[in-house]
Design a protein around this motif. Sequence first.
Motif, mmCIF file in Angstrom:
data_model
loop_
_atom_site.group_PDB
_atom_site.id
_atom_site.type_symbol
_atom_site.label_atom_id
_atom_site.label_comp_id
_atom_site.label_asym_id
_atom_site.label_seq_id
_atom_site.Cartn_x
_atom_site.Cartn_y
_atom_site.Cartn_z
ATOM 1 N N LYS A 1 30.782 -72.370 122.760
ATOM 2 C CA LYS A 1 31.286 -71.151 121.637
ATOM 3 C C LYS A 1 30.056 -70.454 120.930
ATOM 4 C CE LYS A 1 33.571 -71.456 117.295
ATOM 5 N NZ LYS A 1 34.453 -72.466 116.477
ATOM 6 N N GLN A 2 29.262 -71.078 120.830
ATOM 7 C CA GLN A 2 28.148 -70.397 119.745
ATOM 8 C C GLN A 2 27.495 -69.304 120.763
ATOM 9 O OE1 GLN A 2 27.739 -70.562 116.711
ATOM 10 N NE2 GLN A 2 29.357 -72.278 116.917
ATOM 11 N N GLU A 3 27.253 -69.428 122.054
ATOM 12 C CA GLU A 3 26.863 -68.668 122.855
ATOM 13 C C GLU A 3 27.808 -67.345 123.078
ATOM 14 O OE1 GLU A 3 24.116 -70.957 126.081
ATOM 15 O OE2 GLU A 3 26.108 -71.129 126.362
ATOM 16 N N LEU A 4 28.979 -67.652 123.149
ATOM 17 C CA LEU A 4 29.877 -66.384 123.182
ATOM 18 C C LEU A 4 30.028 -65.624 121.970
ATOM 19 C CD1 LEU A 4 32.872 -68.553 124.879
ATOM 20 C CD2 LEU A 4 31.237 -66.990 126.077
ATOM 21 N N LEU A 5 29.847 -66.295 120.831
ATOM 22 C CA LEU A 5 29.671 -65.534 119.456
ATOM 23 C C LEU A 5 28.675 -64.556 119.488
ATOM 24 C CD1 LEU A 5 31.008 -68.374 117.011
ATOM 25 C CD2 LEU A 5 32.235 -66.102 117.387
ATOM 26 N N LYS A 6 27.331 -65.192 120.009
ATOM 27 C CA LYS A 6 26.210 -64.549 119.953
ATOM 28 C C LYS A 6 26.456 -63.058 120.789
ATOM 29 C CE LYS A 6 21.334 -65.254 120.950
ATOM 30 N NZ LYS A 6 20.415 -66.284 121.780
ATOM 31 N N VAL A 7 26.751 -63.290 122.213
ATOM 32 C CA VAL A 7 26.973 -62.285 123.112
ATOM 33 C C VAL A 7 28.052 -61.347 122.325
ATOM 34 C CG1 VAL A 7 28.049 -61.656 125.019
ATOM 35 C CG2 VAL A 7 26.728 -63.475 125.004
ATOM 36 N N ALA A 8 29.165 -61.645 121.881
ATOM 37 C CA ALA A 8 29.978 -60.758 121.105
ATOM 38 C C ALA A 8 29.639 -59.992 120.017
ATOM 39 C CB ALA A 8 31.300 -61.453 120.598
ATOM 40 N N LYS A 9 28.456 -60.685 119.256
ATOM 41 C CA LYS A 9 27.866 -59.910 117.937
ATOM 42 C C LYS A 9 26.824 -58.988 118.732
ATOM 43 C CE LYS A 9 26.066 -61.109 113.576
ATOM 44 N NZ LYS A 9 25.775 -62.148 112.625
ATOM 45 N N GLN A 10 26.335 -59.250 119.684
ATOM 46 C CA GLN A 10 25.322 -58.389 120.339
ATOM 47 C C GLN A 10 26.132 -57.261 120.740
ATOM 48 O OE1 GLN A 10 23.379 -60.866 123.106
ATOM 49 N NE2 GLN A 10 21.777 -61.483 121.814
ATOM 50 N N ASN A 11 27.454 -57.458 121.230
ATOM 51 C CA ASN A 11 28.220 -56.157 121.786
ATOM 52 C C ASN A 11 28.921 -55.503 120.644
ATOM 53 O OD1 ASN A 11 27.239 -56.505 124.435
ATOM 54 N ND2 ASN A 11 28.964 -57.938 124.955
ATOM 55 N N ASP A 12 28.638 -55.684 119.510
ATOM 56 C CA ASP A 12 29.373 -55.322 118.224
ATOM 57 C C ASP A 12 30.777 -55.316 118.359
ATOM 58 O OD1 ASP A 12 27.005 -54.103 117.030
ATOM 59 O OD2 ASP A 12 26.850 -52.588 118.421
ATOM 60 N N ALA A 13 31.339 -56.699 118.664
ATOM 61 C CA ALA A 13 32.441 -56.876 118.855
ATOM 62 C C ALA A 13 33.337 -56.592 117.406
ATOM 63 C CB ALA A 13 32.711 -58.290 118.906
ATOM 64 N N ASP A 14 34.734 -56.226 117.481
ATOM 65 C CA ASP A 14 35.456 -55.747 116.221
ATOM 66 C C ASP A 14 35.550 -57.105 115.675
ATOM 67 O OD1 ASP A 14 37.556 -56.887 117.578
ATOM 68 O OD2 ASP A 14 38.349 -54.933 117.913
ATOM 69 N N GLU A 15 36.359 -57.080 114.329
ATOM 70 C CA GLU A 15 36.533 -58.294 113.563
ATOM 71 C C GLU A 15 37.589 -59.302 114.116
ATOM 72 O OE1 GLU A 15 37.924 -59.110 108.967
ATOM 73 O OE2 GLU A 15 37.005 -57.202 109.383
ATOM 74 N N ASP A 16 38.749 -58.441 114.924
ATOM 75 C CA ASP A 16 39.627 -59.604 115.398
ATOM 76 C C ASP A 16 39.221 -60.423 116.387
ATOM 77 O OD1 ASP A 16 41.585 -58.370 113.997
ATOM 78 O OD2 ASP A 16 42.100 -56.749 115.139
ATOM 79 N N ALA A 17 38.078 -59.697 117.458
ATOM 80 C CA ALA A 17 37.510 -60.379 118.560
ATOM 81 C C ALA A 17 36.663 -61.610 118.095
ATOM 82 C CB ALA A 17 36.620 -59.354 119.441
ATOM 83 N N MET A 18 35.977 -61.281 117.118
ATOM 84 C CA MET A 18 35.046 -62.184 116.628
ATOM 85 C C MET A 18 36.126 -63.229 115.816
ATOM 86 S SD MET A 18 32.023 -61.117 117.187
ATOM 87 C CE MET A 18 30.938 -62.566 115.971
ATOM 88 N N GLU A 19 36.938 -62.929 115.227
ATOM 89 C CA GLU A 19 38.014 -64.329 114.512
ATOM 90 C C GLU A 19 38.453 -65.174 115.690
ATOM 91 O OE1 GLU A 19 40.653 -62.355 111.975
ATOM 92 O OE2 GLU A 19 39.070 -61.652 110.561
ATOM 93 N N ALA A 20 38.695 -64.343 116.866
ATOM 94 C CA ALA A 20 39.354 -65.075 117.949
ATOM 95 C C ALA A 20 38.619 -66.120 118.518
ATOM 96 C CB ALA A 20 40.106 -64.108 119.163
ATOM 97 N N LEU A 21 37.201 -65.521 118.636
ATOM 98 C CA LEU A 21 36.220 -66.345 119.317
ATOM 99 C C LEU A 21 35.714 -67.393 118.286
ATOM 100 C CD1 LEU A 21 33.866 -63.790 120.722
ATOM 101 C CD2 LEU A 21 35.289 -65.456 122.108
ATOM 102 N N ALA A 22 35.879 -67.220 117.084
ATOM 103 C CA ALA A 22 35.308 -68.308 115.941
ATOM 104 C C ALA A 22 36.326 -69.124 115.909
ATOM 105 C CB ALA A 22 35.231 -67.550 114.469
ATOM 106 N N ALA A 23 37.758 -68.926 116.204
ATOM 107 C CA ALA A 23 38.761 -69.774 116.190
ATOM 108 C C ALA A 23 38.841 -70.892 117.480
ATOM 109 C CB ALA A 23 40.045 -69.134 116.137
ATOM 110 N N LEU A 24 38.144 -70.488 118.504
ATOM 111 C CA LEU A 24 37.851 -71.635 119.639
ATOM 112 C C LEU A 24 37.446 -72.888 119.052
ATOM 113 C CD1 LEU A 24 36.471 -69.152 122.199
ATOM 114 C CD2 LEU A 24 38.745 -69.802 122.074
ATOM 115 N N ALA A 25 37.871 -73.670 120.143
ATOM 116 C CA ALA A 25 37.353 -74.983 119.825
ATOM 117 C C ALA A 25 35.767 -75.202 120.304
ATOM 118 C CB ALA A 25 38.063 -76.090 120.829
ATOM 119 N N ASP A 26 35.134 -75.999 119.713
ATOM 120 C CA ASP A 26 33.761 -76.022 119.992
ATOM 121 C C ASP A 26 33.410 -76.643 121.305
ATOM 122 O OD1 ASP A 26 31.134 -75.274 118.997
ATOM 123 O OD2 ASP A 26 31.152 -76.544 117.189
ATOM 124 N N ASP A 27 33.631 -76.208 122.614
ATOM 125 C CA ASP A 27 33.496 -76.530 123.818
ATOM 126 C C ASP A 27 32.700 -75.546 124.694
ATOM 127 O OD1 ASP A 27 35.647 -78.657 123.307
ATOM 128 O OD2 ASP A 27 37.185 -77.411 124.063
#
Length: 72
Positions: free
Chosen positions: A30-56
């Motif tokens: 999950k942390q790696e996915l959040l990092k990639v999304a941030k680097q890709n300038d993901a919008d707030e909805d995408a970041m929230e969706a990823l942040a809501a994922l289980a820590d798997d």
Amino acid sequence: MATSGANNPSIRKFIDVQKALKGASYPASKQELLKVAKQNDADEDAMEALAALADDEYANPAQVSKAIGNEG
């Protein structure tokens, strides 16, 4: 009777998240996915969706989409 995905918020969210994860290496935590999304300038909805994922660890983009769908 085809419906456009652009009008469906959950389909739009899947598309936004997959765009946000462009270039991600799988399996990914999950942390790696959040990092990639941030680097890709993901919008707030995408970041929230990823942040809501289980820590798997996620094996592929389809597994991420499925997990996001289960959050919905």
